[in-house]
Structures are given as structure tokens and as C-alpha cells.
Design a protein around this motif. Sequence first.
Motif, PDB file in Angstrom:
ATOM      1  N   LYS A 106       9.855  10.654  -9.225  1.00 31.68           N
ATOM      2  CA  LYS A 106       8.773  11.228 -10.023  1.00 31.68           C
ATOM      3  C   LYS A 106       8.527  12.687  -9.651  1.00 31.68           C
ATOM      4  O   LYS A 106       8.360  13.551 -10.526  1.00 31.68           O
ATOM      5  CB  LYS A 106       7.502  10.417  -9.807  1.00 31.68           C
ATOM      6  N   ASP A 127      -0.957   4.129  -6.130  1.00 32.01           N
ATOM      7  CA  ASP A 127      -1.400   4.960  -7.257  1.00 32.01           C
ATOM      8  C   ASP A 127      -1.487   4.137  -8.539  1.00 32.01           C
ATOM      9  O   ASP A 127      -2.449   4.261  -9.309  1.00 32.01           O
ATOM     10  CB  ASP A 127      -0.444   6.133  -7.468  1.00 32.01           C
ATOM     11  N   GLU A 149      -4.131   5.786 -10.850  1.00 37.14           N
ATOM     12  CA  GLU A 149      -3.649   7.164 -10.827  1.00 37.14           C
ATOM     13  C   GLU A 149      -2.217   7.288 -11.341  1.00 37.14           C
ATOM     14  O   GLU A 149      -1.755   8.385 -11.627  1.00 37.14           O
ATOM     15  CB  GLU A 149      -3.751   7.722  -9.398  1.00 37.14           C
ATOM     16  N   GLY A 150      -1.520   6.168 -11.435  1.00 41.74           N
ATOM     17  CA  GLY A 150      -0.162   6.190 -11.958  1.00 41.74           C
ATOM     18  C   GLY A 150      -0.161   6.250 -13.477  1.00 41.74           C
ATOM     19  O   GLY A 150      -1.139   5.900 -14.137  1.00 41.74           O
ATOM     20  N   THR A 151       0.940   6.667 -14.044  1.00 37.67           N
ATOM     21  CA  THR A 151       1.054   6.825 -15.488  1.00 37.67           C
ATOM     22  C   THR A 151       1.820   5.648 -16.104  1.00 37.67           C
ATOM     23  O   THR A 151       2.426   4.836 -15.407  1.00 37.67           O
ATOM     24  CB  THR A 151       1.805   8.118 -15.829  1.00 37.67           C
ATOM     25  N   ALA A 179       8.626   7.349  -6.005  1.00 35.66           N
ATOM     26  CA  ALA A 179       7.775   8.528  -5.812  1.00 35.66           C
ATOM     27  C   ALA A 179       8.617   9.796  -5.777  1.00 35.66           C
ATOM     28  O   ALA A 179       8.253  10.829  -6.364  1.00 35.66           O
ATOM     29  CB  ALA A 179       6.958   8.380  -4.531  1.00 35.66           C
ATOM     30  N   GLN A 205      -4.524   1.851  -8.303  1.00 36.67           N
ATOM     31  CA  GLN A 205      -5.801   2.570  -8.313  1.00 36.67           C
ATOM     32  C   GLN A 205      -6.045   3.362  -9.600  1.00 36.67           C
ATOM     33  O   GLN A 205      -7.052   4.040  -9.733  1.00 36.67           O
ATOM     34  CB  GLN A 205      -5.865   3.507  -7.104  1.00 36.67           C
ATOM     35  N   ASP A 265       5.283   5.829 -15.013  1.00 36.34           N
ATOM     36  CA  ASP A 265       5.470   5.276 -13.669  1.00 36.34           C
ATOM     37  C   ASP A 265       5.654   3.762 -13.744  1.00 36.34           C
ATOM     38  O   ASP A 265       6.520   3.193 -13.072  1.00 36.34           O
ATOM     39  CB  ASP A 265       4.258   5.584 -12.781  1.00 36.34           C
ATOM     40  N   GLY A 275       2.573   4.532  -1.338  1.00 35.78           N
ATOM     41  CA  GLY A 275       1.893   5.488  -2.210  1.00 35.78           C
ATOM     42  C   GLY A 275       2.090   5.268  -3.691  1.00 35.78           C
ATOM     43  O   GLY A 275       1.124   5.269  -4.464  1.00 35.78           O
ATOM     44  N   PHE A 276       3.324   5.071  -4.116  1.00 34.79           N
ATOM     45  CA  PHE A 276       3.602   4.906  -5.543  1.00 34.79           C
ATOM     46  C   PHE A 276       2.861   3.695  -6.099  1.00 34.79           C
ATOM     47  O   PHE A 276       2.221   3.770  -7.151  1.00 34.79           O
ATOM     48  CB  PHE A 276       5.106   4.751  -5.762  1.00 34.79           C
ATOM     49  N   HIS A 325       0.806  -1.219   0.000  1.00 38.20           N
ATOM     50  CA  HIS A 325       0.000   0.000   0.000  1.00 38.20           C
ATOM     51  C   HIS A 325       0.839   1.270   0.000  1.00 38.20           C
ATOM     52  O   HIS A 325       0.316   2.354   0.254  1.00 38.20           O
ATOM     53  CB  HIS A 325      -0.953  -0.018   1.199  1.00 38.20           C
TER      54      HIS A 325
END
Length: 217
Positions: free
Chosen positions: A212, A30, A35-37, A209, A33, A40, A26-27, A24
Motif C-alpha cells: 500500500k 487499520d 482507517e483502512g480503505t 502495508a 478501526q 485495502d 498495523g494493516f 493487531h
Amino acid sequence: MSDPIPFSAALRERSSSAHSTSEHAGFMADLIQGEGTRDDYIALVAQHWFIYEALEAATERMRRDPVASVFISDKLTRLPALEADLEFLVGPDWRERITPLPTTRRYVARIQQVAATWPGGYVAHHYTRYLGDLSGGLFIGRLMARRFGFQTNGIGFYLFADIADPKAFKDVYREQLDAAPWDAAEQDRVIDEVLLAYRFNTELFEDLAAAKATAVA
């Protein structure tokens, strides 16, 4: 008196919190979920290459060890898939375009150290990576395929074509852990090394993270 808990169960129980923390971070959260690219995801694949290069070189050294060799299966090998993924995602010059992050360097150095001196430590890293790949990794691969429109190119790392039943494979692996000839002190050492591997994973996500954020700034 109740029967002692099997080692594999003790290992899962004592590492569950560290596993959850890593999963879990953050990176990674994301990415999962949505939200990452794509960039990423590519950054993560690149760091995986350095880690698995070290782990699978260690595997070659451990094939003759009577304890560690029990856990080795060519069906788990990930490096060729990672290299194909990077060629697809980055291009034919991908080797010149990727560099290890600080945590990755420390992670690789630790794998190399234990593989040279300590079979139980090697098994700890083998377990943490590959059983994770056969669990949450399969789920992540499907998510990335949907998110970025991949078929098999780009997510080969997460595809285990030679393992028809991942659950059965993991069950056998845990039976092998339970049968390993380790006393209680050595079992504790192996568990501590698994916790260290999870910490490396968590810190790697923090590095990703931070990298980025620096690139965006």
C-alpha cells in the motif's frame, strides 16, 4: 497430582501471544478501526484466495488420512465464497488482476509441503485458519459490511450459513484436538506449526502495508 492440561487448552495458551500480535498488526488494525480503505479490504481478500486455494486443495488430499480427516467439514469450505467476493469486488477478470505477495507465496508453499508429508502440520494450518474465521472473522465480516455498505456480496468469506452455532462447532473441534493420537513431541510440533502460521499471517499484513505504501508513493 493435577490432571494434565488438555491439548487444545495448551495450544490456545501457547499461541495466544502470536495470535494477538497477528490480530493487531498495523494493516489489520487499520481495517478494523475504520482507517483502512475498500481497496485495502480487496487486497486482503485477494491474498486469502491464494491461501485457501492451497489449504482446500490440501483438504482434498487429507480426506483419507485417519487423523486429519476427523477435522474436515465441508461446512468450513471458503474458496467458492472468496471467488464470489472477488467477482463482486474486482470484476469477472479478477483472476488476471490478483497476484500473491511474497509472504503469501511462502505461506502457500508451507501448506503444500506439510499437506504432502505431515497430517499434524495440515491440522495446524486448518485450525489456525478456520477457527480464526469462526471467531474474529465473523466480527470482521460485520465490521466490513457496516464500513463499506456490503450486504452479503463482498463478505461471503465471513458468512458460515451452514454452521448455526459457531461456538458449539469450535467446542467439538477442540474435543477432536484433545482426542488426536499425538504424543507430547508431536503435540509440540503441531503447536510450533500453529505459531508459524500466525507468523505468516503477521508478515502478510506487513506485506500488504508495504504494498500500500509503495502504491501511494
